[in-house]
Design a protein around this motif. Sequence first.
Motif, PDB file in Angstrom:
ATOM      1  N   LEU A  84      21.711   7.834   3.754  1.00  0.00           N
ATOM      2  CA  LEU A  84      20.705   8.949   4.062  1.00  0.00           C
ATOM      3  C   LEU A  84      21.115   9.865   3.367  1.00  0.00           C
ATOM      4  CD1 LEU A  84      20.283   8.249   7.904  1.00  0.00           C
ATOM      5  CD2 LEU A  84      18.780   7.505   6.141  1.00  0.00           C
ATOM      6  N   ALA A  85      22.246  10.250   3.299  1.00  0.00           N
ATOM      7  CA  ALA A  85      22.737  11.522   2.451  1.00  0.00           C
ATOM      8  C   ALA A  85      22.374  11.569   0.998  1.00  0.00           C
ATOM      9  CB  ALA A  85      24.196  11.918   2.484  1.00  0.00           C
ATOM     10  N   ARG A  86      22.474  10.317   0.508  1.00  0.00           N
ATOM     11  CA  ARG A  86      22.147  10.022  -0.846  1.00  0.00           C
ATOM     12  C   ARG A  86      20.765  10.325  -1.089  1.00  0.00           C
ATOM     13  NH1 ARG A  86      24.964   4.760  -3.440  1.00  0.00           N
ATOM     14  NH2 ARG A  86      26.682   6.395  -2.979  1.00  0.00           N
ATOM     15  N   VAL A  87      20.118   9.790   0.044  1.00  0.00           N
ATOM     16  CA  VAL A  87      18.417  10.078  -0.426  1.00  0.00           C
ATOM     17  C   VAL A  87      17.976  11.197  -0.487  1.00  0.00           C
ATOM     18  CG1 VAL A  87      16.212   9.171   0.782  1.00  0.00           C
ATOM     19  CG2 VAL A  87      17.970   7.352   0.487  1.00  0.00           C
ATOM     20  N   GLU A  88      18.563  12.018   0.716  1.00  0.00           N
ATOM     21  CA  GLU A  88      18.194  13.785   0.815  1.00  0.00           C
ATOM     22  C   GLU A  88      18.514  14.346  -0.636  1.00  0.00           C
ATOM     23  OE1 GLU A  88      20.193  14.820   4.130  1.00  0.00           O
ATOM     24  OE2 GLU A  88      18.835  13.697   5.645  1.00  0.00           O
ATOM     25  N   ARG A  89      19.637  14.013  -1.138  1.00  0.00           N
ATOM     26  CA  ARG A  89      20.273  14.680  -2.357  1.00  0.00           C
ATOM     27  C   ARG A  89      18.945  14.296  -3.365  1.00  0.00           C
ATOM     28  NH1 ARG A  89      25.460  13.379  -0.770  1.00  0.00           N
ATOM     29  NH2 ARG A  89      25.460  11.767  -2.341  1.00  0.00           N
ATOM     30  N   GLY A  90      18.628  13.200  -3.334  1.00  0.00           N
ATOM     31  CA  GLY A  90      17.721  12.813  -4.590  1.00  0.00           C
ATOM     32  C   GLY A  90      16.595  13.424  -4.110  1.00  0.00           C
ATOM     33  N   MET A  91      16.048  13.700  -3.217  1.00  0.00           N
ATOM     34  CA  MET A  91      14.759  14.300  -2.861  1.00  0.00           C
ATOM     35  C   MET A  91      14.929  15.968  -3.001  1.00  0.00           C
ATOM     36  SD  MET A  91      13.501  12.382   0.530  1.00  0.00           S
ATOM     37  CE  MET A  91      11.910  13.206   0.522  1.00  0.00           C
ATOM     38  N   ALA A  92      16.102  16.476  -3.043  1.00  0.00           N
ATOM     39  CA  ALA A  92      16.209  18.085  -3.047  1.00  0.00           C
ATOM     40  C   ALA A  92      16.693  18.394  -4.342  1.00  0.00           C
ATOM     41  CB  ALA A  92      17.282  18.282  -2.052  1.00  0.00           C
ATOM     42  N   GLY A  93      17.157  17.609  -5.305  1.00  0.00           N
ATOM     43  CA  GLY A  93      17.573  18.269  -6.531  1.00  0.00           C
ATOM     44  C   GLY A  93      17.492  17.279  -7.598  1.00  0.00           C
ATOM     45  N   PRO A  94      17.703  17.723  -9.108  1.00  0.00           N
ATOM     46  CA  PRO A  94      17.478  16.698 -10.118  1.00  0.00           C
ATOM     47  C   PRO A  94      18.153  15.382  -9.994  1.00  0.00           C
ATOM     48  CG  PRO A  94      18.832  18.355 -10.578  1.00  0.00           C
ATOM     49  CD  PRO A  94      18.585  18.747  -9.185  1.00  0.00           C
TER      50      PRO A  94
END
Length: 262
Positions: free
Chosen positions: A24-34
């Motif tokens: 889930l954390a990886r998905v959130e980082r993908g959505m927030a940054g490049p």
Amino acid sequence: MNEEIDRRLREAAEAHQPDRARMLARVERGMAGPAVRHRARPFARSGTRVALAGLAATGILATGGLAVAAIVANSSPSPTVTTPATPSPTVSSPHPTSARPTPVAPPPATTPGSVRPTPSASSPSQSAAGESQNGPLWSAGSLDPQSTVYWTQSNLALKTTQPLTSLTVEIRIVQTGRAKNTGTWQTLPSGDFTVTVQEAGGALVYRWVLKPGLTVPAGSHEFAAQFNNGTDARSAAGDGYRVDAQASGGSASVRGGFVPTR
């Protein structure tokens, strides 16, 4: 080997525990940054997982194939050998047929001059009671085997060791009231004799007289008288014969009766 692969696959599947929080954390980082360049290590880890998954699939397929092959091998029907039925031989028991006896009809009434039967020679042992011998003559009287209760033939067998210049043969049949002449015959030429049949003294008298100037050769000869009996059984006890002859050594005479030959 199949059991070992199954065991390892089960252990690998049970040991895998997905990290949900990290995912889930990886998905959130993908959505927030490049987009972040993936490192080689995650790819290698992912490749390892793919390889394990492929190995597991291969093992499952191999195990299933072997199981199917084993099932097919075990369930294959054994070839059936058909033996042609051999028909049992049929035995036919022939039904025995009883031979039907052929009824013997009495001889039909014959008339004088009828065809004579075959002469039956009487041996001394068969007709001892009717035998007689005197000088060159020997005689025997018998009833013909073909005689019946309706018809009779009386046979006279005559033997002479010398030629006969004179011969008279007489057969007397007791008249029962129904006796009727049906013929005569002899083995000597019929033209050599004068033959008569008449009733005299309560008897039917058959007489053969050799014609003058003729000779009876030495040997065996036979004379026969035939007659109908009527419908009653008849006894030949009163019947008889007499023979008078003349030879070079003198006269001779024989006489006797008629006995059954059966």
